[in-house]
Design a protein around this motif. Structure first.
Motif, PDB file in Angstrom:
ATOM      1  N   PRO A 362      -2.311 -14.347 -14.202  1.00  0.00           N
ATOM      2  CA  PRO A 362      -2.902 -14.968 -13.012  1.00  0.00           C
ATOM      3  C   PRO A 362      -3.113 -13.958 -11.885  1.00  0.00           C
ATOM      4  O   PRO A 362      -2.293 -13.067 -11.677  1.00  0.00           O
ATOM      5  CB  PRO A 362      -1.863 -16.020 -12.617  1.00  0.00           C
ATOM      6  N   GLN A 363      -4.220 -14.110 -11.179  1.00  0.00           N
ATOM      7  CA  GLN A 363      -4.543 -13.227 -10.059  1.00  0.00           C
ATOM      8  C   GLN A 363      -4.749 -14.061  -8.789  1.00  0.00           C
ATOM      9  O   GLN A 363      -4.799 -15.281  -8.833  1.00  0.00           O
ATOM     10  CB  GLN A 363      -5.808 -12.418 -10.368  1.00  0.00           C
ATOM     11  N   GLY A 364      -4.859 -13.362  -7.668  1.00  0.00           N
ATOM     12  CA  GLY A 364      -5.141 -14.045  -6.405  1.00  0.00           C
ATOM     13  C   GLY A 364      -4.024 -14.977  -5.989  1.00  0.00           C
ATOM     14  O   GLY A 364      -2.842 -14.673  -6.108  1.00  0.00           O
ATOM     15  N   TRP A 365      -4.423 -16.140  -5.491  1.00  0.00           N
ATOM     16  CA  TRP A 365      -3.420 -17.089  -4.984  1.00  0.00           C
ATOM     17  C   TRP A 365      -2.540 -17.616  -6.105  1.00  0.00           C
ATOM     18  O   TRP A 365      -1.367 -17.951  -5.866  1.00  0.00           O
ATOM     19  CB  TRP A 365      -4.104 -18.243  -4.249  1.00  0.00           C
ATOM     20  N   LYS A 366      -3.086 -17.679  -7.337  1.00  0.00           N
ATOM     21  CA  LYS A 366      -2.259 -18.125  -8.459  1.00  0.00           C
ATOM     22  C   LYS A 366      -1.138 -17.125  -8.737  1.00  0.00           C
ATOM     23  O   LYS A 366      -0.007 -17.516  -9.047  1.00  0.00           O
ATOM     24  CB  LYS A 366      -3.121 -18.316  -9.708  1.00  0.00           C
ATOM     25  N   ARG A 367      -1.466 -15.843  -8.622  1.00  0.00           N
ATOM     26  CA  ARG A 367      -0.438 -14.815  -8.792  1.00  0.00           C
ATOM     27  C   ARG A 367       0.615 -14.925  -7.691  1.00  0.00           C
ATOM     28  O   ARG A 367       1.824 -14.823  -7.957  1.00  0.00           O
ATOM     29  CB  ARG A 367      -1.097 -13.432  -8.767  1.00  0.00           C
ATOM     30  N   MET A 368       0.150 -15.137  -6.459  1.00  0.00           N
ATOM     31  CA  MET A 368       1.083 -15.284  -5.338  1.00  0.00           C
ATOM     32  C   MET A 368       1.987 -16.498  -5.547  1.00  0.00           C
ATOM     33  O   MET A 368       3.192 -16.450  -5.289  1.00  0.00           O
ATOM     34  CB  MET A 368       0.311 -15.418  -4.031  1.00  0.00           C
ATOM     35  N   ARG A 369       1.401 -17.570  -6.042  1.00  0.00           N
ATOM     36  CA  ARG A 369       2.205 -18.770  -6.281  1.00  0.00           C
ATOM     37  C   ARG A 369       3.247 -18.511  -7.357  1.00  0.00           C
ATOM     38  O   ARG A 369       4.412 -18.892  -7.213  1.00  0.00           O
ATOM     39  CB  ARG A 369       1.294 -19.929  -6.701  1.00  0.00           C
TER      40      ARG A 369
END
Length: 397
Positions: A362-369
């Motif tokens: 996962p990248q972006g906000w999914k990675r952050m989550r």
């Protein structure tokens, strides 16, 4: 008043120091859990594997329920749950769990075969209830999950014969369940993935029912000894499946070596894979079953079967069952749902070239989550470990 300010200042400084130490401890722990001989794991995968392998969580309670890291499927309240039985020969019967939408239908039907190494004590309807329920809520299908008989009491072909009988039962009772007998698919994970594709062969060989699709999550596709790199690399059991369990499953389910070459146990070596339903095969990077799943997809393609195969990076065997806490698990679930809907809409075709599609981490906000949730879970795990150590110390004293 001056002494009060001093006290508050000291309390603040102490609290800040303790919080900093806690954050550093959690971050260092996650870094350690991420480092393995086979490669560096994503933070979420690392903390989930640490929890499971150290028996820090009850998989049916701790991992799948916490509100801070999961959200239920909004459509679940619209499902009707039924517990029934399917009759077999000699007055035997097997349980079956059914989730179906409210309304008249007819709705597409999906049979889901649970994983668990074909053996008693390794998987069943309860351990897979979250994934069975989620498929029903996300697809709007009638999902029928039979509890086929297990080894060592019941060896091959009991499991696949029970599963095929469940398919016939679903076709015969489709109207009663509000289902469409002309739109039946099969799904399964691990051992259940093996059963799902074997049932597809049985339906072809025995002249029905006609199946719309097969969805296989990290399936077992061979019981034979063939060179498979993933089986050698990820055989320790740390990634939720070990070589010893695979051998135990083979000895229990197929005790006679002649069974290993049967197309209904080892579809990878089956001579005839023509005229099978379109397939979606999902594999995991850190999984001993990865290579055989992808090899089976290639053989289906060569037999003219429309097939899509996706390898999810950074995850382990069984990751789709962790869809409530892993972004990649959610993505795998969504891919299966979209595939079934595309089948129902008639928009799945054979591609000219065989490709193993790779789904990156996962990248972006999914990675952050995922990273935020990994930190939260790590705090919980470390806190639980500390509490248990203190409890053991006082108990010992």
């Amino acid at each position: 008043m001056k002494w009060i300010k001093v006290v508050f200042k000291n309390v603040f400084l102490t609290g800040t120091l303790l919080c900093s130490l806690m954050i550093i401890t959690v971050l260092v722990s996650i870094q350690m859990w991420q480092s393995t001989e086979e490669g560096r794991l994503p933070a979420k995968t690392a903390v989930v594997l640490h929890a499971v392998n150290n028996n820090l969580v009850d998989l049916d309670v701790d991992i799948s329920v916490p509100e801070i890291v999961s959200g239920g499927d909004g459509n679940e309240s619209y499902l009707i749950k039924n517990e029934m039985t399917i009759p077999l020969e000699d007055n035997e019967e097997i349980p079956v769990r059914i989730y179906r939408p409210r309304g008249e239908g007819p709705f597409p039907i999906t049979l889901y075969y649970h994983g668990g190494a074909f053996m008693k004590g390794y998987g069943g309807l309860e351990t897979h209830d979250n994934i069975i329920r989620s498929i029903a809520s996300k697809t709007g299908n009638v999902v029928i999950a039979p509890a086929y008989r297990l080894a060592p009491e019941h060896i091959f072909p009991a499991a696949v014969e029970d599963s095929y009988k469940a398919l016939l039962w679903a076709e015969n009772h489709a109207e009663m369940l509000g289902g469409d007998k002309d739109m039946i698919s099969v799904m399964g994970d691990s051992a259940g993935g093996n059963i799902a594709t074997v049932v597809s062969q049985m339906a072809r060989d025995r002249k029905g029912p006609d199946l719309a699709a097969q969805v296989l999550f990290y399936p077992i596709t061979t019981f034979q000894e063939i060179p498979l790199s993933s089986r050698e690399t990820y055989d320790s059991g740390y990634y939720l499946l070990s070589k010893s369990i695979m051998y135990q499953a083979r000895e229990s389910y197929t005790p006679q070596q002649t069974m290993w070459a049967h197309p209904y146990t080892s579809p990878l070596q089956a001579k005839n894979l023509h005229d099978l339903p379109p397939a979606l095969i999902i594999t995991a990077e850190f999984d001993p079953l990865r290579d055989e799943g992808e090899s089976y997809a290639k053989r289906l393609h060569e037999a003219g079967v429309p097939v899509h195969v996706t390898r999810y990076r950074g995850v382990m065997h069984g990751f789709v069952s962790f869809y409530e806490v892993m972004q990649s698990g959610r993505s795998g679930m969504e891919e299966a749902v979209v595939f079934l809907k595309d089948i129902q809409n008639g928009s799945v075709n054979q591609s000219e070239e065989f490709i193993v599609h790779v789904e990156n981490q996962p990248q972006g906000w999914k990675r952050m989550r995922d990273q935020t949730e990994a930190f939260a879970i790590a705090v919980y795990l470390l806190g639980r470990t500390g509490t248990e150590m203190i409890a053991e110390e006082y108990s010992f004293n």
